[in-house]
Write an enzyme that holds these catalytic residues in place. Structure first.
Site, PDB file in Angstrom:
ATOM      1  N   ASP A   1       0.794  -1.238   0.000  1.00  0.00           N
ATOM      2  CA  ASP A   1       0.000   0.000   0.000  1.00  0.00           C
ATOM      3  C   ASP A   1       0.824   1.286   0.000  1.00  0.00           C
ATOM      4  OD1 ASP A   1      -2.235  -1.530   0.007  1.00  0.00           O
ATOM      5  OD2 ASP A   1      -2.792  -1.153   2.096  1.00  0.00           O
TER       6      ASP A   1
ATOM      7  N   HIS B   1      30.336   4.767  -4.382  1.00  0.00           N
ATOM      8  CA  HIS B   1      28.881   4.931  -4.326  1.00  0.00           C
ATOM      9  C   HIS B   1      28.351   4.597  -2.930  1.00  0.00           C
ATOM     10  CE1 HIS B   1      28.395   4.653  -8.989  1.00  0.00           C
ATOM     11  NE2 HIS B   1      28.827   5.828  -8.580  1.00  0.00           N
TER      12      HIS B   1
ATOM     13  N   ASP C   1      28.451  13.909  -2.024  1.00  0.00           N
ATOM     14  CA  ASP C   1      28.085  13.914  -3.440  1.00  0.00           C
ATOM     15  C   ASP C   1      26.570  13.929  -3.472  1.00  0.00           C
ATOM     16  OD1 ASP C   1      27.510  13.354  -6.101  1.00  0.00           O
ATOM     17  OD2 ASP C   1      29.070  11.811  -6.304  1.00  0.00           O
TER      18      ASP C   1
ATOM     19  N   ASP D   1      24.507  17.725  -9.816  1.00  0.00           N
ATOM     20  CA  ASP D   1      25.365  16.639  -9.314  1.00  0.00           C
ATOM     21  C   ASP D   1      26.671  17.277  -8.818  1.00  0.00           C
ATOM     22  OD1 ASP D   1      26.719  14.289  -8.882  1.00  0.00           O
ATOM     23  OD2 ASP D   1      26.797  13.667 -10.994  1.00  0.00           O
TER      24      ASP D   1
ATOM     25  N   HIS E   1      37.813   6.155 -11.735  1.00  0.00           N
ATOM     26  CA  HIS E   1      36.616   6.460 -12.534  1.00  0.00           C
ATOM     27  C   HIS E   1      36.948   7.558 -13.533  1.00  0.00           C
ATOM     28  CE1 HIS E   1      35.968  10.194 -10.252  1.00  0.00           C
ATOM     29  NE2 HIS E   1      36.112   9.501  -9.131  1.00  0.00           N
TER      30      HIS E   1
ATOM     31  N   HIS F   1      30.493  12.752 -16.867  1.00  0.00           N
ATOM     32  CA  HIS F   1      29.429  12.111 -17.656  1.00  0.00           C
ATOM     33  C   HIS F   1      28.485  13.203 -18.126  1.00  0.00           C
ATOM     34  CE1 HIS F   1      27.037  12.671 -13.971  1.00  0.00           C
ATOM     35  NE2 HIS F   1      28.070  12.168 -13.311  1.00  0.00           N
TER      36      HIS F   1
ATOM     37  N   HIS G   1      23.133  10.560 -14.884  1.00  0.00           N
ATOM     38  CA  HIS G   1      24.038  10.050 -15.931  1.00  0.00           C
ATOM     39  C   HIS G   1      23.212  10.109 -17.206  1.00  0.00           C
ATOM     40  CE1 HIS G   1      26.707   7.651 -12.908  1.00  0.00           C
ATOM     41  NE2 HIS G   1      26.717   8.936 -12.693  1.00  0.00           N
TER      42      HIS G   1
ATOM     43  N   GLU H   1      34.519  15.760 -12.457  1.00  0.00           N
ATOM     44  CA  GLU H   1      34.578  15.217 -11.101  1.00  0.00           C
ATOM     45  C   GLU H   1      35.773  14.311 -10.838  1.00  0.00           C
ATOM     46  OE1 GLU H   1      31.618  12.136 -10.273  1.00  0.00           O
ATOM     47  OE2 GLU H   1      30.653  12.615 -12.180  1.00  0.00           O
TER      48      GLU H   1
ATOM     49  N   TYR I   1      41.463   8.546  -4.234  1.00  0.00           N
ATOM     50  CA  TYR I   1      40.962   7.724  -3.130  1.00  0.00           C
ATOM     51  C   TYR I   1      42.091   6.795  -2.698  1.00  0.00           C
ATOM     52  CZ  TYR I   1      37.008   9.357  -5.830  1.00  0.00           C
ATOM     53  OH  TYR I   1      36.149  10.158  -6.551  1.00  0.00           O
TER      54      TYR I   1
ATOM     55  N   ARG J   1      36.921  13.956  -3.678  1.00  0.00           N
ATOM     56  CA  ARG J   1      36.375  14.193  -5.025  1.00  0.00           C
ATOM     57  C   ARG J   1      35.818  15.605  -5.036  1.00  0.00           C
ATOM     58  NH1 ARG J   1      33.551  10.006  -5.516  1.00  0.00           N
ATOM     59  NH2 ARG J   1      31.416  10.591  -5.015  1.00  0.00           N
TER      60      ARG J   1
ATOM     61  N   GLU K   1      33.372  17.859  -7.600  1.00  0.00           N
ATOM     62  CA  GLU K   1      32.521  17.694  -8.786  1.00  0.00           C
ATOM     63  C   GLU K   1      31.692  18.934  -9.047  1.00  0.00           C
ATOM     64  OE1 GLU K   1      29.527  14.566  -8.475  1.00  0.00           O
ATOM     65  OE2 GLU K   1      29.369  14.497 -10.664  1.00  0.00           O
TER      66      GLU K   1
HETATM   67  N1  GLY Z   1      26.567  11.068  -8.144  1.00  0.00           N
HETATM   68  C1  GLY Z   1      26.948  10.163  -9.126  1.00  0.00           C
HETATM   69  C2  GLY Z   1      28.025  10.690  -9.937  1.00  0.00           C
HETATM   70  O1  GLY Z   1      28.706  11.603  -9.536  1.00  0.00           O
HETATM   71  O2  GLY Z   1      28.223  10.282 -11.032  1.00  0.00           O
HETATM   72 MN    MN Z   2      28.616  12.762 -11.365  1.00  0.00          MN
HETATM   73 MN    MN Z   3      28.121  13.028  -8.152  1.00  0.00          MN
END
Ligand code: GLY
Ligand code: MN
Ligand code: MN
Length: 440
Positions: free
Chosen positions: A39, A243, A260, A271, A350, A354, A361, A384, A388, A406, A408
């Site tokens: 529900d 993540h 983030d 973002d 990474h 993006h 994304h 970004e 790490y 990071r 970003e």
């Molecule tokens: N928050 C996900 C990224 O930075 O791609």
């Molecule tokens: Mn991002």
């Molecule tokens: Mn991000």
């Protein structure tokens, strides 16, 4: 509230139809309601493609586009008005509202779709849909086609070409209009305020979720319905989990916290990542790493302009980060060789960014014909870079372990280079320390 104007949805539908082959039809379903538990439903979020073409915010709806159709090119199937259901669940546009408020040329009850849609498809040569992304809807499309096929002996003509709509639609979505950039600026502005608020609230002894609450407060106060993705609030060694979602650890004196997070306005994401010391003062090691990440981001911004290709910004971050890690003794060897052997990936695993838009994304190809895409005015992306240092990395001195940084920001490509949408939140060591000191 800043939002996409109605005329823009009309323009988008026309632009898509202008690219569709003659005598074709496009069919797109709204997002389904997702059940959370008995529900209880998840907060409804319209499908991005559906939203892009209609701005219609309800579930149980289907867009049908038929370029050149005399009786109207844009047909919307949707829920009918229903006093009893609206008493429980809220107002519905109904078929009249679909025409009056959402620009449909014609609208029918969703409950009649099986009777009406085969007749609209019949005689069209080609069907555009998001094939493969929604198995249930794919099955419906085939059922509607089979209704036509079953009448072939009566002269009915089923379409014989089925085309993925994504290619046309997602390329359109990649180029942001002035109205879209305006909405993205607003999402960025609110998200910046949220990061500033979390920085000001940062204290040892609080929990990660305490800072998440500060973010949520600014998001909602700014009119955002929800975050664009699950906020990452990662203190201490958690900052090395890319993540991280748990957000329940204690903030400790001497640790960094990496946040983030960004909100969504009218289905457009922001973002942002910032990393700062819980107690307001960077340690020498934290500062050393931070300065490298910041310098790499500055180098990346310089590579974002029309005619630069997608990978140039990433390459710039790899160059600065690798050289920086060598300088600190965290990597040993020749910078070019370390880049060629991807040794930096132990610390920077990474990519530098993006596409950004309705999806955090966002859609859009990164390569065209096997080559990195060339940037053009209106493309929006994140920048970004990060470093790490795993708490378990035995190859580095102990003092470095567990540091994760990071930074970003969100940018839009302009004629001159790029506009940084998220400049409203401090970024240099001095700025961050000053802001936090003033809040103590
Ligand atoms: N928050 C996900 C990224 O930075 O791609
Ligand atoms: Mn991002
Ligand atoms: Mn991000």
């Amino acid at each position: 509230m800043i939002h996409i104007p109605k005329a823009e949805y009309t323009r988008r539908r026309k632009a898509l139809m202008a690219q569709m082959e003659p005598n074709s039809i496009a069919i797109l379903p709204a997002a389904a309601v997702a059940i959370r538990n008995r529900d209880v439903e998840h907060v409804y979020r319209q499908d991005s493609d559906f939203q892009y073409l209609s701005g219609f915010p309800e579930p149980e709806a289907v867009i049908v586009l038929m370029p050149g159709r005399q009786h109207g090119e844009y047909v919307l199937f949707c829920r009918e008005r229903n006093a009893e259901r609206e008493l429980w669940d809220g107002l519905r546009a109904g078929t009249e509202g679909a025409i009056r408020d959402f620009g449909a040329d014609d609208a029918f009850p969703i409950t009649d779709i099986d009777d009406i849609l085969p007749g609209l498809i019949e005689g069209r040569d080609r069907v555009y849909s998001a094939m493969g992304s929604n198995a249930e809807f794919d099955r419906h499309v085939m059922e509607w086609i089979n209704v036509i096929r079953s009448k072939a002996h009566l002269g009915a003509q089923p379409p014989n070409e089925f085309v993925a709509l994504d290619h046309l639609l997602h390329d359109m979505r990649l180029y942001k209009s002035a109205a879209e950039v305006k909405v993205m600026r607003e999402a960025a502005r609110i998200s910046c305020a949220a990061h500033v608020r979390a920085m000001q609230a940062s204290r040892a002894g609080l929990h990660e979720f305490s800072l998440e609450a500060e973010l949520d407060y600014e998001f909602r106060k700014g009119g955002a319905k929800m975050p664009a993705y699950g906020s990452i609030v990662a203190a201490g060694r958690n900052s090395c989990i890319l993540h991280y979602q748990q957000n329940d650890a204690v903030l400790k004196d001497g640790d960094l916290v990496l946040i983030d997070a960004g909100c969504e306005i009218d289905c457009y994401a922001s973002d942002i990542t910032r990393t700062w010391p819980v107690n307001g003062k960077f340690s020498p090691e934290q500062k050393a790493i931070y300065e490298i990440v910041l310098a790499s981001q500055e180098a990346a911004f310089k590579q974002i302009a029309p005619n630069k290709h997608w990978n140039q910004a990433h390459e710039a971050t790899v160059q600065v980060i690798t050289a920086g890690l060598v300088k600190l003794g965290l990597l040993q060897g020749d910078v070019d060789e370390l880049i060629a052997s991807e040794a930096y990936r132990a610390f920077y695993m990474h990519r530098a960014g993006h596409w950004l838009g309705m999806d955090v994304h966002d859609v859009g190809e990164y390569k065209v014909g096997g080559e990195w895409r060339v940037l053009e005015v209106g493309m929006a992306l994140t920048v970004e870079p990060g470093i790490y240092i795993s708490p378990d990395n035995q190859n580095v001195a102990k003092k470095w372990r567990g540091i994760g940084v990071r930074i970003e920001d969100d940018v839009v490509v302009t004629k001159q280079g790029c506009e940084i949408l998220t400049g409203g939140v401090p970024k240099t060591v001095a700025e961050i320390e000053a802001l936090m000191a003033a809040a103590r």
